[in-house]
Scaffold this motif. Structure first.
Motif, short mmCIF file in Angstrom:
data_model
loop_
_atom_site.label_atom_id
_atom_site.label_comp_id
_atom_site.label_asym_id
_atom_site.label_seq_id
_atom_site.Cartn_x
_atom_site.Cartn_y
_atom_site.Cartn_z
N GLY A 75 23.60 -37.64 -80.93
CA GLY A 75 22.86 -38.54 -80.05
C GLY A 75 23.78 -39.40 -79.20
N LYS A 76 24.98 -39.65 -79.71
CA LYS A 76 25.96 -40.47 -78.98
C LYS A 76 27.12 -39.64 -78.44
CE LYS A 76 25.10 -44.69 -81.67
NZ LYS A 76 25.72 -45.73 -82.53
N ASN A 77 27.06 -38.32 -78.63
CA ASN A 77 28.17 -37.44 -78.21
C ASN A 77 29.49 -37.89 -78.84
OD1 ASN A 77 26.11 -36.58 -76.54
ND2 ASN A 77 27.38 -36.35 -74.73
N GLU A 78 29.41 -38.23 -80.13
CA GLU A 78 30.56 -38.88 -80.76
C GLU A 78 30.97 -38.20 -82.07
OE1 GLU A 78 31.54 -43.51 -81.04
OE2 GLU A 78 30.02 -42.88 -82.51
N LEU A 79 32.27 -37.99 -82.20
CA LEU A 79 32.84 -37.44 -83.43
C LEU A 79 33.86 -38.45 -83.94
CD1 LEU A 79 33.17 -34.94 -85.35
CD2 LEU A 79 35.03 -34.20 -83.82
N THR A 80 33.64 -38.93 -85.15
CA THR A 80 34.55 -39.94 -85.70
C THR A 80 35.15 -39.46 -87.02
OG1 THR A 80 32.70 -41.04 -86.84
CG2 THR A 80 33.29 -41.86 -84.66
N GLY A 81 36.38 -39.90 -87.28
CA GLY A 81 37.06 -39.53 -88.51
C GLY A 81 38.53 -39.91 -88.45
N PHE A 82 39.11 -40.20 -89.61
CA PHE A 82 40.53 -40.54 -89.70
C PHE A 82 40.88 -41.73 -88.80
CE2 PHE A 82 40.15 -36.16 -91.05
CZ PHE A 82 40.92 -36.12 -92.20
N GLY A 83 39.94 -42.68 -88.71
CA GLY A 83 40.21 -43.91 -87.97
C GLY A 83 40.13 -43.78 -86.47
N GLU A 84 39.65 -42.67 -85.97
CA GLU A 84 39.54 -42.52 -84.52
C GLU A 84 38.15 -42.02 -84.14
OE1 GLU A 84 42.37 -39.69 -83.12
OE2 GLU A 84 41.53 -38.03 -84.28
N SER A 85 37.79 -42.28 -82.88
CA SER A 85 36.50 -41.85 -82.34
C SER A 85 36.74 -40.98 -81.12
CB SER A 85 35.65 -43.08 -81.97
OG SER A 85 34.43 -42.67 -81.36
N ILE A 86 36.16 -39.81 -81.13
CA ILE A 86 36.32 -38.86 -80.02
C ILE A 86 35.00 -38.74 -79.27
CG2 ILE A 86 36.90 -36.49 -79.37
CD1 ILE A 86 38.43 -36.33 -82.07
N GLN A 87 35.03 -39.01 -77.98
CA GLN A 87 33.84 -38.88 -77.15
C GLN A 87 33.77 -37.45 -76.61
OE1 GLN A 87 31.98 -41.68 -77.13
NE2 GLN A 87 30.28 -40.54 -76.22
N LEU A 88 32.78 -36.70 -77.05
CA LEU A 88 32.63 -35.31 -76.63
C LEU A 88 31.91 -35.23 -75.29
CD1 LEU A 88 31.39 -33.80 -80.03
CD2 LEU A 88 33.75 -33.99 -79.22
N ASN A 89 32.26 -34.19 -74.51
CA ASN A 89 31.48 -33.98 -73.29
C ASN A 89 30.19 -33.23 -73.65
OD1 ASN A 89 31.95 -31.10 -73.27
ND2 ASN A 89 33.93 -31.44 -72.27
N LYS A 90 29.35 -33.04 -72.67
CA LYS A 90 28.02 -32.47 -72.92
C LYS A 90 28.08 -31.10 -73.57
CE LYS A 90 23.67 -31.43 -70.55
NZ LYS A 90 22.97 -31.42 -69.23
N LYS A 91 28.96 -30.23 -73.07
CA LYS A 91 29.05 -28.87 -73.60
C LYS A 91 29.64 -28.86 -75.01
CE LYS A 91 27.53 -26.39 -70.04
NZ LYS A 91 27.01 -27.48 -69.20
N GLU A 92 30.69 -29.63 -75.24
CA GLU A 92 31.27 -29.72 -76.58
C GLU A 92 30.24 -30.21 -77.59
OE1 GLU A 92 35.86 -30.84 -75.18
OE2 GLU A 92 34.41 -32.41 -75.71
N ASN A 93 29.47 -31.22 -77.17
CA ASN A 93 28.45 -31.78 -78.04
C ASN A 93 27.39 -30.74 -78.39
OD1 ASN A 93 27.38 -34.50 -79.13
ND2 ASN A 93 25.61 -33.66 -78.07
#
Length: 218
Positions: free
Chosen positions: A134-152
């Motif tokens: 819902g937020k196009n977001e992948l988090t882990g190991f202390g970092e947050s990765i903003q995914l683009n539409k296709k990756e999401n």
């Protein structure tokens, strides 16, 4: 056209020799869509003075044609002339109004109810990562990765079908439509990016099933 039948009965009871027809027609082509004229009956001649047209939509209109068949009727009708034609006008107005209300109700009734788009609010735990589509977001190991539409979209499809093979053709069609095959190399690029994002957890794998598709395991 029940009001048209009532109108005919009232005229008959008064011995008024009048022929009439009420029609719904296409204003663009002139095609008659509905008519009160009985099969085998002659259509009254349409002239400017005896034809009333009322538009009911952008493409349709109601047309009423009233024709007095006797040349001597006006002398015989006397004082009833005005009341008779008032009755005609009121009746035609009622017919048009009734049709309009029915037409609007039918239009509302057949309107398809659009299903609301379901937001991707589910959160997926992928090994030591947390994926929020819902937020196009992948988090882990202390970092947050903003995914683009296709990756999401691709990662979401893999998570929903976790452990099962997602066909390559389906991923292409869902993300690029009927011309998905043209973007085959782009899909490979996005999958490479997703593997890179998830590489800190060695238990996570996006496995290529040759000639079929991909499956996410962890």
């Amino acid at each position: 056209y029940c009001l048209a039948d009532l109108f005919a009965g009232m005229l008959h009871d008064r011995d008024i020799p009048v022929s009439f027809v009420i029609e719904r027609f296409d204003t663009g082509t002139g095609e008659v869509l509905e008519t009160s004229l009985l099969s085998g009956k002659k259509h009254p001649e349409m002239i400017h003075d005896n034809t009333v047209i009322s538009k009911i939509s952008n493409k349709e209109a109601i047309r009423a044609v009233v024709h007095v068949t006797s040349g001597t009727i006006f002398a015989n009708m006397g004082g009833t002339l005005a009341s008779t034609f008032c009755m005609v006008a009121v009746t035609l107005f009622c017919i048009v109004s009734l049709y309009r209300s029915q037409h609007i109700k039918k239009s509302i009734a057949v309107q398809p109810v659009e299903s609301p788009v379901q937001p991707q609010n589910d959160t997926f735990l992928i090994g030591q990562y947390c994926f929020n589509p819902g937020k196009n977001e992948l988090t882990g190991f202390g970092e947050s990765i903003q995914l683009n539409k296709k990756e999401n979209s691709i990662l979401h499809a893999l998570c929903v079908n976790q452990g099962n093979v997602v066909e390559r053709n389906i991923l292409l069609e869902e993300n690029w439509g009927s011309i998905g095959m043209i973007y085959s190399r782009s899909l490979d690029t996005y999958l490479t990016s997703l593997r890179k994002y998830l590489k800190k957890d060695p238990s996570i794998q996006i496995i290529t099933v040759k000639g079929v598709g991909y499956r996410l395991v962890y």
